[in-house]
Design a protein around this motif. Sequence first.
Motif, PDB file in Angstrom:
ATOM      1  N   LEU A  34     -60.443   2.172  59.482  1.00 36.28           N
ATOM      2  CA  LEU A  34     -60.855   2.496  60.607  1.00 36.28           C
ATOM      3  C   LEU A  34     -59.811   2.738  61.456  1.00 36.28           C
ATOM      4  O   LEU A  34     -58.930   1.851  61.476  1.00 36.28           O
ATOM      5  CB  LEU A  34     -61.882   1.682  61.278  1.00 36.28           C
ATOM      6  CG  LEU A  34     -63.169   1.310  60.439  1.00 36.28           C
ATOM      7  CD1 LEU A  34     -64.015   0.206  61.152  1.00 36.28           C
ATOM      8  CD2 LEU A  34     -63.929   2.758  59.893  1.00 36.28           C
ATOM      9  N   VAL A  35     -59.841   3.868  62.272  1.00 38.08           N
ATOM     10  CA  VAL A  35     -58.892   4.342  63.257  1.00 38.08           C
ATOM     11  C   VAL A  35     -59.296   4.389  64.723  1.00 38.08           C
ATOM     12  O   VAL A  35     -60.323   5.029  64.588  1.00 38.08           O
ATOM     13  CB  VAL A  35     -57.979   5.538  62.821  1.00 38.08           C
ATOM     14  CG1 VAL A  35     -56.946   5.814  63.717  1.00 38.08           C
ATOM     15  CG2 VAL A  35     -57.501   5.312  61.317  1.00 38.08           C
ATOM     16  N   ARG A  36     -58.723   3.468  65.479  1.00 41.47           N
ATOM     17  CA  ARG A  36     -59.379   3.683  66.905  1.00 41.47           C
ATOM     18  C   ARG A  36     -58.028   3.748  67.972  1.00 41.47           C
ATOM     19  O   ARG A  36     -57.171   2.646  67.727  1.00 41.47           O
ATOM     20  CB  ARG A  36     -60.238   2.778  67.380  1.00 41.47           C
ATOM     21  CG  ARG A  36     -60.385   2.580  68.733  1.00 41.47           C
ATOM     22  CD  ARG A  36     -61.855   1.709  69.300  1.00 41.47           C
ATOM     23  NE  ARG A  36     -63.165   2.687  69.068  1.00 41.47           N
ATOM     24  CZ  ARG A  36     -64.323   2.072  69.319  1.00 41.47           C
ATOM     25  NH1 ARG A  36     -64.467   0.929  69.825  1.00 41.47           N
ATOM     26  NH2 ARG A  36     -65.307   2.774  68.859  1.00 41.47           N
ATOM     27  N   VAL A  37     -58.075   4.999  68.590  1.00 46.34           N
ATOM     28  CA  VAL A  37     -56.727   4.832  69.467  1.00 46.34           C
ATOM     29  C   VAL A  37     -57.400   4.950  70.956  1.00 46.34           C
ATOM     30  O   VAL A  37     -58.146   6.169  71.215  1.00 46.34           O
ATOM     31  CB  VAL A  37     -55.904   5.900  69.209  1.00 46.34           C
ATOM     32  CG1 VAL A  37     -54.545   6.104  70.211  1.00 46.34           C
ATOM     33  CG2 VAL A  37     -55.102   5.648  67.788  1.00 46.34           C
ATOM     34  N   SER A  52     -50.133   9.764  68.944  1.00 48.26           N
ATOM     35  CA  SER A  52     -50.721   8.478  68.388  1.00 48.26           C
ATOM     36  C   SER A  52     -51.845   8.338  67.427  1.00 48.26           C
ATOM     37  O   SER A  52     -51.773   7.422  66.585  1.00 48.26           O
ATOM     38  CB  SER A  52     -51.068   7.731  69.827  1.00 48.26           C
ATOM     39  OG  SER A  52     -49.918   7.665  70.629  1.00 48.26           O
ATOM     40  N   PHE A  53     -52.797   9.132  67.665  1.00 47.80           N
ATOM     41  CA  PHE A  53     -53.984   9.263  66.747  1.00 47.80           C
ATOM     42  C   PHE A  53     -53.528   9.738  65.412  1.00 47.80           C
ATOM     43  O   PHE A  53     -53.882   9.182  64.405  1.00 47.80           O
ATOM     44  CB  PHE A  53     -55.161  10.147  67.446  1.00 47.80           C
ATOM     45  CG  PHE A  53     -56.378  10.062  66.434  1.00 47.80           C
ATOM     46  CD1 PHE A  53     -57.146   8.907  66.686  1.00 47.80           C
ATOM     47  CD2 PHE A  53     -56.749  11.136  65.646  1.00 47.80           C
ATOM     48  CE1 PHE A  53     -58.403   8.883  65.995  1.00 47.80           C
ATOM     49  CE2 PHE A  53     -57.834  11.010  64.939  1.00 47.80           C
ATOM     50  CZ  PHE A  53     -58.673   9.938  65.120  1.00 47.80           C
ATOM     51  N   ALA A  54     -52.845  10.817  65.475  1.00 42.23           N
ATOM     52  CA  ALA A  54     -52.526  11.116  63.954  1.00 42.23           C
ATOM     53  C   ALA A  54     -51.237   9.981  63.298  1.00 42.23           C
ATOM     54  O   ALA A  54     -51.324  10.059  61.848  1.00 42.23           O
ATOM     55  CB  ALA A  54     -51.709  12.571  64.016  1.00 42.23           C
ATOM     56  N   ASP A  55     -50.652   9.343  64.131  1.00 39.42           N
ATOM     57  CA  ASP A  55     -49.631   8.240  63.603  1.00 39.42           C
ATOM     58  C   ASP A  55     -50.458   7.435  63.099  1.00 39.42           C
ATOM     59  O   ASP A  55     -50.056   6.915  61.847  1.00 39.42           O
ATOM     60  CB  ASP A  55     -48.706   7.812  64.708  1.00 39.42           C
ATOM     61  CG  ASP A  55     -48.012   6.826  64.231  1.00 39.42           C
ATOM     62  OD1 ASP A  55     -46.860   7.140  63.551  1.00 39.42           O
ATOM     63  OD2 ASP A  55     -47.954   5.528  64.755  1.00 39.42           O
ATOM     64  N   THR A 218     -60.786  10.326  51.706  1.00 40.13           N
ATOM     65  CA  THR A 218     -61.288  11.422  52.600  1.00 40.13           C
ATOM     66  C   THR A 218     -60.894  10.967  54.150  1.00 40.13           C
ATOM     67  O   THR A 218     -61.222   9.514  54.176  1.00 40.13           O
ATOM     68  CB  THR A 218     -62.809  11.696  52.573  1.00 40.13           C
ATOM     69  OG1 THR A 218     -63.109  12.313  51.163  1.00 40.13           O
ATOM     70  CG2 THR A 218     -63.175  12.886  53.699  1.00 40.13           C
ATOM     71  N   ALA A 219     -60.585  11.667  54.993  1.00 36.91           N
ATOM     72  CA  ALA A 219     -60.165  11.114  56.327  1.00 36.91           C
ATOM     73  C   ALA A 219     -60.795  12.324  57.189  1.00 36.91           C
ATOM     74  O   ALA A 219     -60.623  13.354  57.061  1.00 36.91           O
ATOM     75  CB  ALA A 219     -58.561  11.150  56.666  1.00 36.91           C
ATOM     76  N   GLU A 220     -61.686  11.698  58.237  1.00 37.74           N
ATOM     77  CA  GLU A 220     -62.484  12.461  59.000  1.00 37.74           C
ATOM     78  C   GLU A 220     -62.673  11.774  60.503  1.00 37.74           C
ATOM     79  O   GLU A 220     -62.709  10.743  60.307  1.00 37.74           O
ATOM     80  CB  GLU A 220     -63.798  12.796  58.479  1.00 37.74           C
ATOM     81  CG  GLU A 220     -64.661  11.468  58.030  1.00 37.74           C
ATOM     82  CD  GLU A 220     -65.955  12.021  57.437  1.00 37.74           C
ATOM     83  OE1 GLU A 220     -65.962  13.301  56.911  1.00 37.74           O
ATOM     84  OE2 GLU A 220     -66.763  11.272  57.386  1.00 37.74           O
ATOM     85  N   SER A 228     -62.196   6.443  73.649  1.00 35.41           N
ATOM     86  CA  SER A 228     -61.094   6.503  72.452  1.00 35.41           C
ATOM     87  C   SER A 228     -61.294   7.412  71.476  1.00 35.41           C
ATOM     88  O   SER A 228     -62.261   8.267  71.514  1.00 35.41           O
ATOM     89  CB  SER A 228     -61.344   5.068  71.954  1.00 35.41           C
ATOM     90  OG  SER A 228     -62.434   4.936  71.188  1.00 35.41           O
ATOM     91  N   SER A 229     -60.359   7.842  70.930  1.00 35.00           N
ATOM     92  CA  SER A 229     -60.566   8.761  69.627  1.00 35.00           C
ATOM     93  C   SER A 229     -60.603   7.805  68.272  1.00 35.00           C
ATOM     94  O   SER A 229     -59.897   7.074  68.139  1.00 35.00           O
ATOM     95  CB  SER A 229     -59.429   9.659  69.341  1.00 35.00           C
ATOM     96  OG  SER A 229     -59.096  10.528  70.536  1.00 35.00           O
TER      97      SER A 229
END
Length: 254
Positions: A34-37, A52-55, A218-220, A228-229
């Motif tokens: 999980l990614v949260r920025v 930052s989100f892409a990183d 898969t990334a989405e 946040s994103s």
Amino acid sequence: AHNANFEGFNFLFTTPMLYTDARRGNTTQIFSKLVRVSGTEQAVQHYGIGDSFADQFTIRGTEIKLDHEHSMINSTLASGQTQTARVQQGLISAIMSGQSTYTSYGSTVSLTETMLNDHLQLMWSYGSKPKDWYCNGFLKRRISSFTTGVTKFIDVNAQKQVNTQSVYESDFGVITIHLCRDVLSVPTGLGASSTVSGHGLLGLDTTFIKKAWLRPLTAERTPKLADSSDGVIYSEMTTEFGHPNAHFYMRGSL
């Protein structure tokens, strides 16, 4: 067998087909990151990072691929039930439950060149060619210290000494030694006990190993639920092993 027949011989189907080994299976395992920025973190400038989100997506993508490798080597099979995750059977666990590929030394002994060749001969006799061997740093240094038939050169002008052995040409084929952090010292949950210690050496015939994807990586982005994103990276896969004597795992050496 000699398998000799006379001219014009008849087909005599008197013996049924023999299945020497039961059909074996594996279960798929769901991986996720999980990614949260936060909005603030995205607005703040970061040196060398434009987004930052892409990183964070890139970092988590690397992590999940490392998780794939770790699970393929070290996982213990768990079928999973309601609210319980399924876990695939990793290579070490599969080898330990095989027929003859697993050797455990009850008391720790130093890994020798003779021991390595004995296991290569064992695998050759089973019709396998484990050309890729994986070990941690300790055993890699041990293998590099093998001296039989080895001449080491020092380039005086370059002030360089070669003191490693990554390719080993044996009577049973050429093998490559790989450093691998996932081949640990008596992995927890895989038969570890107070009577067996030491390091593991994993020999694989990679022609019999396959990553079987049920759902590819898969990334989405996910719907916005906070300041946040958010995003998720996920996959579902398992490991196919080939025949039960294709690979080897030795535990307990020093």
